[in-house]
Design a protein around this motif. Structure first.
Motif, PDB file in Angstrom:
ATOM      1  N   ALA A   1       0.829  -1.208   0.000  1.00  0.00           N
ATOM      2  CA  ALA A   1       0.000   0.000   0.000  1.00  0.00           C
ATOM      3  C   ALA A   1       0.863   1.258   0.000  1.00  0.00           C
ATOM      4  N   GLN A   2       1.969   1.222   0.746  1.00  0.00           N
ATOM      5  CA  GLN A   2       2.876   2.371   0.755  1.00  0.00           C
ATOM      6  C   GLN A   2       3.566   2.550  -0.600  1.00  0.00           C
ATOM      7  N   ILE A   3       3.813   1.437  -1.255  1.00  0.00           N
ATOM      8  CA  ILE A   3       4.527   1.476  -2.540  1.00  0.00           C
ATOM      9  C   ILE A   3       3.600   1.862  -3.686  1.00  0.00           C
ATOM     10  N   ASP A   4       2.359   1.398  -3.638  1.00  0.00           N
ATOM     11  CA  ASP A   4       1.448   1.550  -4.778  1.00  0.00           C
ATOM     12  C   ASP A   4       0.833   2.942  -4.836  1.00  0.00           C
ATOM     13  N   ARG A   5       1.688   3.932  -5.087  1.00  0.00           N
ATOM     14  CA  ARG A   5       1.283   5.337  -5.188  1.00  0.00           C
ATOM     15  C   ARG A   5       1.901   5.930  -6.461  1.00  0.00           C
ATOM     16  N   PRO A   6       1.205   6.824  -7.119  1.00  0.00           N
ATOM     17  CA  PRO A   6       1.722   7.396  -8.367  1.00  0.00           C
ATOM     18  C   PRO A   6       3.081   8.074  -8.236  1.00  0.00           C
ATOM     19  N   ASP A   7       3.387   8.604  -7.034  1.00  0.00           N
ATOM     20  CA  ASP A   7       4.649   9.321  -6.869  1.00  0.00           C
ATOM     21  C   ASP A   7       5.808   8.396  -6.508  1.00  0.00           C
ATOM     22  N   VAL A   8       5.575   7.095  -6.465  1.00  0.00           N
ATOM     23  CA  VAL A   8       6.634   6.125  -6.157  1.00  0.00           C
ATOM     24  C   VAL A   8       7.096   5.467  -7.450  1.00  0.00           C
ATOM     25  N   ARG A   9       8.396   5.547  -7.693  1.00  0.00           N
ATOM     26  CA  ARG A   9       8.975   4.993  -8.927  1.00  0.00           C
ATOM     27  C   ARG A   9       9.588   3.625  -8.612  1.00  0.00           C
TER      28      ARG A   9
ATOM     29  N   PHE B   1       5.451  -9.681 -10.667  1.00  0.00           N
ATOM     30  CA  PHE B   1       4.941  -9.233  -9.369  1.00  0.00           C
ATOM     31  C   PHE B   1       4.486  -7.779  -9.448  1.00  0.00           C
ATOM     32  N   VAL B   2       5.307  -6.923 -10.003  1.00  0.00           N
ATOM     33  CA  VAL B   2       4.980  -5.499 -10.071  1.00  0.00           C
ATOM     34  C   VAL B   2       3.714  -5.276 -10.895  1.00  0.00           C
ATOM     35  N   ARG B   3       3.614  -5.953 -12.045  1.00  0.00           N
ATOM     36  CA  ARG B   3       2.463  -5.733 -12.923  1.00  0.00           C
ATOM     37  C   ARG B   3       1.163  -6.244 -12.313  1.00  0.00           C
ATOM     38  N   THR B   4       1.223  -7.293 -11.509  1.00  0.00           N
ATOM     39  CA  THR B   4      -0.003  -7.862 -10.946  1.00  0.00           C
ATOM     40  C   THR B   4      -0.379  -7.281  -9.589  1.00  0.00           C
ATOM     41  N   GLN B   5       0.614  -6.789  -8.835  1.00  0.00           N
ATOM     42  CA  GLN B   5       0.343  -6.339  -7.474  1.00  0.00           C
ATOM     43  C   GLN B   5       0.273  -4.824  -7.328  1.00  0.00           C
ATOM     44  N   LEU B   6       0.836  -4.095  -8.264  1.00  0.00           N
ATOM     45  CA  LEU B   6       0.845  -2.633  -8.167  1.00  0.00           C
ATOM     46  C   LEU B   6       0.027  -2.035  -9.302  1.00  0.00           C
ATOM     47  N   ARG B   7      -0.914  -1.198  -8.952  1.00  0.00           N
ATOM     48  CA  ARG B   7      -1.808  -0.605  -9.957  1.00  0.00           C
ATOM     49  C   ARG B   7      -1.526   0.880 -10.199  1.00  0.00           C
ATOM     50  N   HIS B   8      -0.960   1.552  -9.220  1.00  0.00           N
ATOM     51  CA  HIS B   8      -0.834   3.016  -9.293  1.00  0.00           C
ATOM     52  C   HIS B   8       0.618   3.507  -9.320  1.00  0.00           C
ATOM     53  N   ALA B   9       1.543   2.714  -8.838  1.00  0.00           N
ATOM     54  CA  ALA B   9       2.945   3.141  -8.817  1.00  0.00           C
ATOM     55  C   ALA B   9       3.465   3.376 -10.234  1.00  0.00           C
ATOM     56  N   THR B  10       4.454   4.240 -10.336  1.00  0.00           N
ATOM     57  CA  THR B  10       5.101   4.494 -11.627  1.00  0.00           C
ATOM     58  C   THR B  10       6.160   3.428 -11.869  1.00  0.00           C
ATOM     59  N   VAL B  11       5.962   2.628 -12.907  1.00  0.00           N
ATOM     60  CA  VAL B  11       6.869   1.514 -13.204  1.00  0.00           C
ATOM     61  C   VAL B  11       7.907   1.971 -14.220  1.00  0.00           C
ATOM     62  N   VAL B  12       9.169   1.826 -13.860  1.00  0.00           N
ATOM     63  CA  VAL B  12      10.279   2.212 -14.730  1.00  0.00           C
ATOM     64  C   VAL B  12      10.974   0.934 -15.198  1.00  0.00           C
ATOM     65  N   ARG B  13      10.864   0.619 -16.474  1.00  0.00           N
ATOM     66  CA  ARG B  13      11.530  -0.572 -17.020  1.00  0.00           C
ATOM     67  C   ARG B  13      12.994  -0.246 -17.296  1.00  0.00           C
ATOM     68  N   TYR B  14      13.862  -1.132 -16.860  1.00  0.00           N
ATOM     69  CA  TYR B  14      15.305  -0.931 -17.057  1.00  0.00           C
ATOM     70  C   TYR B  14      15.877  -2.249 -17.559  1.00  0.00           C
ATOM     71  N   PRO B  15      16.532  -2.268 -18.722  1.00  0.00           N
ATOM     72  CA  PRO B  15      16.854  -3.534 -19.381  1.00  0.00           C
ATOM     73  C   PRO B  15      18.051  -4.296 -18.829  1.00  0.00           C
ATOM     74  N   ASP B  16      18.926  -3.663 -18.066  1.00  0.00           N
ATOM     75  CA  ASP B  16      20.170  -4.320 -17.652  1.00  0.00           C
ATOM     76  C   ASP B  16      20.130  -4.620 -16.156  1.00  0.00           C
ATOM     77  N   ASN B  17      19.901  -5.881 -15.818  1.00  0.00           N
ATOM     78  CA  ASN B  17      19.791  -6.246 -14.409  1.00  0.00           C
ATOM     79  C   ASN B  17      21.131  -6.167 -13.677  1.00  0.00           C
ATOM     80  N   ASN B  18      22.237  -6.111 -14.408  1.00  0.00           N
ATOM     81  CA  ASN B  18      23.546  -5.981 -13.767  1.00  0.00           C
ATOM     82  C   ASN B  18      23.780  -4.577 -13.218  1.00  0.00           C
ATOM     83  N   THR B  19      23.179  -3.567 -13.837  1.00  0.00           N
ATOM     84  CA  THR B  19      23.420  -2.183 -13.415  1.00  0.00           C
ATOM     85  C   THR B  19      22.163  -1.511 -12.867  1.00  0.00           C
ATOM     86  N   ILE B  20      21.097  -2.255 -12.729  1.00  0.00           N
ATOM     87  CA  ILE B  20      19.812  -1.672 -12.348  1.00  0.00           C
ATOM     88  C   ILE B  20      19.847  -1.017 -10.970  1.00  0.00           C
TER      89      ILE B  20
END
Length: 259
Positions: free
Chosen positions: A140-148, A160-179
């Motif tokens: 609930a604390q995470i799922d806010r529009p101002d949380v990236r 997990f993010v796509r199914t559990q968070l509806r309002h948070a701002t999701v930032v896709r980042y392609p490199d898991n080594n430097t994420i």
């Protein structure tokens, strides 16, 4: 000696033979591995401490060490094959004999491939900059529009993010080594990933802290991924997992990486 008989004898010597092993059993992929003299293992190379491929082409990690142990006990060489989280289940059987590297058990992958017995329990939990831990203890604390929320595409973190968070701002980042640099540099507020990874990354980056890694949001298992019709290779891998737990190999490798 025919390859089927050789497989059964080798498994018995290693103490890895499944209960159904017999001289008439179909050697299948295991027979191919032994005849080839090479165990081909897919891994993403971007999920430390389980699997990492550095810019110089060197592999390291818990499951890389364990893949080497499995190949050694089978008397074959190890060949590591780079894959991605999105291709993981389809590459097994076409580009490699099995996949290793902190792979979570999911129904989607199970429809395309076969899992070994689980070797570790884990779960999704946040990692963030240390001063912000108290801000992100619940969904609930995470799922806010101002949380990236930064996420690596194609795996269980994104699911997990796509199914559990509806309002948070999701930032896709392609490199898991430097994420994790996205968190350190303030371009994202948190990442949700496996508790084991949050613990390891927080030790590498003092600026980051795992959020309740002992109480993750989910209860998941990690296992190795094999082709849909693995034949005796499945019994071999499961027997090897039993053996390395019994003889201390698994504990020793884990200590090297987790402390």
């Amino acid at each position: 000696m025919k390859i089927v008989a050789f497989v059964v004898v080798l498994l018995a010597v290693l103490g890895l033979a499944p209960a159904s092993a017999s001289g008439s059993a179909d050697a299948g992929r295991l027979g191919t591995v032994l005849a080839r003299g090479e165990l081909q293992v897919c891994s993403t190379g971007d999920y430390r401490p389980f699997s990492y491929l550095d810019p110089a082409g060197r592999w390291s990690g818990i499951d890389i060490d364990l893949a080497g142990d499995l190949a050694r006990r089978l008397g074959v060489r190890l060949a590591l094959v780079r894959t991605t989280w999105a291709r993981l289940a389809t590459d097994v059987g076409s580009r490699c004999d099995l996949a290793m590297g902190g792979i979570s058990v999911t129904a989607e992958r199970a429809r395309l491939a076969t899992y070994s017995t689980a070797y570790q329990r884990d779960g999704k939990t946040p990692i963030t900059r240390c001063p912000d831990v108290a801000r992100f203890e619940t969904t609930a604390q995470i799922d806010r529009p101002d949380v990236r929320v930064v996420v690596n595409p194609g795996g269980t973190n994104e699911k997990f993010v796509r199914t559990q968070l509806r309002h948070a701002t999701v930032v896709r980042y392609p490199d898991n080594n430097t994420i994790f640099g996205e968190l350190i540099d303030g371009r994202a507020d948190l990442m949700i990933t496996d508790a084991s990874e949050t613990r390891w990354q927080s030790r590498q980056h003092p600026q980051l802290c795992a959020v309740h890694p002992d109480r993750p949001f989910t209860d998941d298992e990690k296992a190795y991924l094999l082709p849909r019709d693995p034949g005796q290779l499945l019994g071999c891998v499961n027997g090897w997992l039993r053996a390395i737990r019994a003889d201390g190999t698994y504990s020793a490798v884990s200590r090297r990486w987790f402390g």
